[in-house]
Write an enzyme that holds these catalytic residues in place. Structure first.
Site, PDB file in Angstrom:
ATOM      1  N   SER A 123       0.817  -1.210   0.000  1.00  0.00           N
ATOM      2  CA  SER A 123       0.000   0.000   0.000  1.00  0.00           C
ATOM      3  C   SER A 123       0.850   1.259   0.000  1.00  0.00           C
ATOM      4  O   SER A 123       0.333   2.353  -0.207  1.00  0.00           O
ATOM      5  CB  SER A 123      -0.917   0.022   1.231  1.00  0.00           C
ATOM      6  OG  SER A 123      -0.138   0.021   2.424  1.00  0.00           O
ATOM      7  N   HIS A 144      -3.508  -4.079  -5.080  1.00  0.00           N
ATOM      8  CA  HIS A 144      -3.718  -3.525  -3.743  1.00  0.00           C
ATOM      9  C   HIS A 144      -5.168  -3.719  -3.321  1.00  0.00           C
ATOM     10  O   HIS A 144      -6.063  -2.994  -3.753  1.00  0.00           O
ATOM     11  CB  HIS A 144      -3.341  -2.042  -3.714  1.00  0.00           C
ATOM     12  CG  HIS A 144      -3.528  -1.418  -2.369  1.00  0.00           C
ATOM     13  ND1 HIS A 144      -3.929  -0.113  -2.194  1.00  0.00           N
ATOM     14  CD2 HIS A 144      -3.383  -1.936  -1.121  1.00  0.00           C
ATOM     15  CE1 HIS A 144      -4.013   0.147  -0.912  1.00  0.00           C
ATOM     16  NE2 HIS A 144      -3.694  -0.945  -0.239  1.00  0.00           N
ATOM     17  N   GLU A 156      -6.872  -1.829  -6.401  1.00  0.00           N
ATOM     18  CA  GLU A 156      -6.070  -0.962  -7.256  1.00  0.00           C
ATOM     19  C   GLU A 156      -5.075  -1.832  -8.024  1.00  0.00           C
ATOM     20  O   GLU A 156      -4.252  -2.523  -7.406  1.00  0.00           O
ATOM     21  CB  GLU A 156      -5.320   0.083  -6.426  1.00  0.00           C
ATOM     22  CG  GLU A 156      -6.232   1.112  -5.786  1.00  0.00           C
ATOM     23  CD  GLU A 156      -5.475   2.098  -4.909  1.00  0.00           C
ATOM     24  OE1 GLU A 156      -5.827   3.287  -4.902  1.00  0.00           O
ATOM     25  OE2 GLU A 156      -4.522   1.669  -4.211  1.00  0.00           O
ATOM     26  N   ASN A 194      -4.698   6.317  -1.303  1.00  0.00           N
ATOM     27  CA  ASN A 194      -3.847   6.857  -0.240  1.00  0.00           C
ATOM     28  C   ASN A 194      -3.183   8.176  -0.625  1.00  0.00           C
ATOM     29  O   ASN A 194      -2.692   8.891   0.239  1.00  0.00           O
ATOM     30  CB  ASN A 194      -2.790   5.833   0.170  1.00  0.00           C
ATOM     31  CG  ASN A 194      -3.360   4.784   1.103  1.00  0.00           C
ATOM     32  OD1 ASN A 194      -4.267   5.059   1.878  1.00  0.00           O
ATOM     33  ND2 ASN A 194      -2.852   3.570   1.018  1.00  0.00           N
TER      34      ASN A 194
END
Length: 506
Positions: A123, A144, A156, A194
């Protein structure tokens, strides 16, 4: 390109929470799944845990007993890496350490066939860097998943600098075949979620450090004015302060300490104190047995004004407020005072009530001013934040509070800070999304999907921008840039470019 066939083996290396969740997803999708962990006995324990989870799905009627039995027959574990030789896909979910991941995949290359897809669930690390030492880096990709992997739909699919297009497509189609909602991302710090989610935490932390409001009030305003499922302080406690800060710090370092991503000193102190959130019993909130939860600041009931004046009609994001005021039975007249700003409300006592534009209320040229915060939907919002300037009287504040209470809103009075709470948080998220799209990190559609599904946002950033207006958002950020002067709020060129058409502002 089609997905990896259900009959092909999927290997999962690392059998912690994420590894178990990913293995369960692949298993339920029909694949033989083989678990591997360097700690003796952990893979076998993980297999038993996954079996127990499948039993609960059967009890809830979400999995047929026959499917449960078939899944049990497909789930095995390995005691050494060579036992993964027949895998069509290997997904790694080990510790977030670049050296450890590189070492693992170098060893896997000596075991699996050249056609085997290699994937990392990282991540925070660069997919490109993890694949750097590999003999065949083109078959390497980021997959991810979000925790808990069996429940959250987003995956992802991250292409490193050397990832082959065919590899990314195969990974994408496989995730889709597993019932997930994959999105494509370039290999950038934080990927999509993120990266773009940083302001949700960062602005709340900065507002706390500026003493605009306490955590409970900041959480309540973002939940009840904006529609977020959880406030940022609640969510940080759930994720873990150490985990959340580590991601923030990784993205900040990844962007060469860009001020837009600067970590919070307040959060650093919480981590240093070992107050990591729910897992330690205390973070921003106290989770000990018998602890009384913090309550947001909510203004006491105040009488509603009988009449207010509006200079022209309210416009922009707050346009609907005039309808709401009239529907509440409050008389609205036209304020024709010379030099009055358009779109403001004149309260009975003479104070000016206006939507925040990034400037503080204190020192407003019109005199006594009270600002109200942005709401994504003023009809649906159940709480509104107000920021009185230093010149506003207690009676002015009571009139403003009473007005919004008459519209059915709870009111939180906060300190006078530029951009308030929702406005600057939403503007920053939209700007981050516009910048990511312009840099081809992901498409606009994938960004919106990622933010809705990955962190449960009440809409995608481009949806917010269309509803609020990019010009308003850009102007707010530009004002904040001048107020703070530290580069954090400088609007991206991508957002400014989106406002231009044939040389004129839209």
């Amino acid at each position: 390109m089609t997905a990896i066939e259900a009959g092909r083996t999927v290997a999962v290396v690392g059998t912690g929470t994420m590894g178990q969740g990913i293995a369960q997803v692949a298993l339920v999708a029909g694949h033989p799944v083989r678990l591997y962990d360097t700690v003796p006995g952990r893979a076998a324990e993980a297999a038993r845990t996954i079996g127990s989870r499948l039993d609960r799905l059967v009890e809830k009627g979400k999995l047929a007993p026959a499917e449960r039995a078939a899944a049990d027959a497909r789930l095995t574990y390995a005691s050494a890496l060579p036992e993964l030789a027949d895998a069509a896909l290997v997904i790694e979910a080990i510790v977030e350490d670049l050296g450890a991941k590189q070492q693992l995949f170098a060893a896997l290359e000596d075991v699996v066939e050249d056609g085997c897809l290699l994937a990392t669930n990282t991540s925070s690390l660069s997919v490109t860097a993890v694949a750097g030492p590999l003999r065949l880096p083109g078959r390497f990709v980021g997959l991810h998943f979000f925790n808990p992997a069996p429940l959250l739909p987003l995956v992802e699919v991250v292409s490193g600098f050397t990832t082959d297009t065919a590899t990314a497509s195969l990974a994408y189609e496989t995730a889709a075949a597993w019932g997930k909602s994959p999105v494509r991302s370039a290999d950038t710090p934080g990927f999509i979620v993120n990266r773009i989610a940083r302001p949700f935490y960062a602005e709340a932390l900065r507002l706390y450090e500026e003493r605009a409001a306490d955590p409970a009030t900041l959480d309540a305003v973002l939940r009840e004015s904006c529609g977020f499922r959880m406030g940022p302080f609640e969510l940080m406690d759930l994720i873990g302060q150490d985990v959340n800060e580590a991601v923030t710090r990784s993205v900040w370092e990844g962007f060469f300490r860009d001020p837009k991503f600067t970590p919070s000193l307040a959060q650093r102190r919480l981590v240093e104190a070992g107050l990591l959130g729910r897992k330690t019993g205390r973070g921003w909130y106290d989770y000990a047995d018998g602890a009384t939860g913090q309550q947001p600041h909510t203004a006491e009931p105040c009488p509603a004004p009988v009449e207010v004046a509006v200079h022209t009609r309210l416009a922009g994001p707050a346009a609907v407020l005039q309808e709401l005021i009239e529907e509440a039975g409050i008389k609205v007249t036209q304020d024709r005072a010379q030099g009055e700003r358009e779109g403001c409300i004149r309260l009975p006592g003479g104070a000016r009530l206006a939507l925040t534009d990034g400037n503080p209320a204190t020192g407003d040229v019109s005199g006594r001013a009270i600002l109200f915060d942005l709401a994504l939907d003023y009809r649906a919002a159940s709480r509104i934040a107000l920021a009185p300037g230093a010149e506003a009287s207690a009676q002015d504040v009571r009139e403003a509070v009473g007005l919004f209470q008459a519209l059915g809103k709870k009111v939180s009075v906060i300190d006078d800070v530029p951009g308030m709470i929702v406005a600057r948080t939403v503007a920053m998220i939209v700007d981050f999304a516009a910048d990511a799209e312009a840099r081809e990190v992901a498409s606009r559609e994938d960004i919106d999907t990622a933010m809705r599904l990955g962190v449960n946002y009440p809409g995608g950033p481009s949806e917010w921008a269309a509803r609020i207006g990019r010009t308003w958002l850009w102007n707010l950020l530009d004002t904040l840039r001048h107020q703070y002067g530290d580069g954090r709020y400088a609007p991206s060129w991508a957002l400014r470019r989106s406002l231009k058409l044939n040389g004129r502002m839209l």
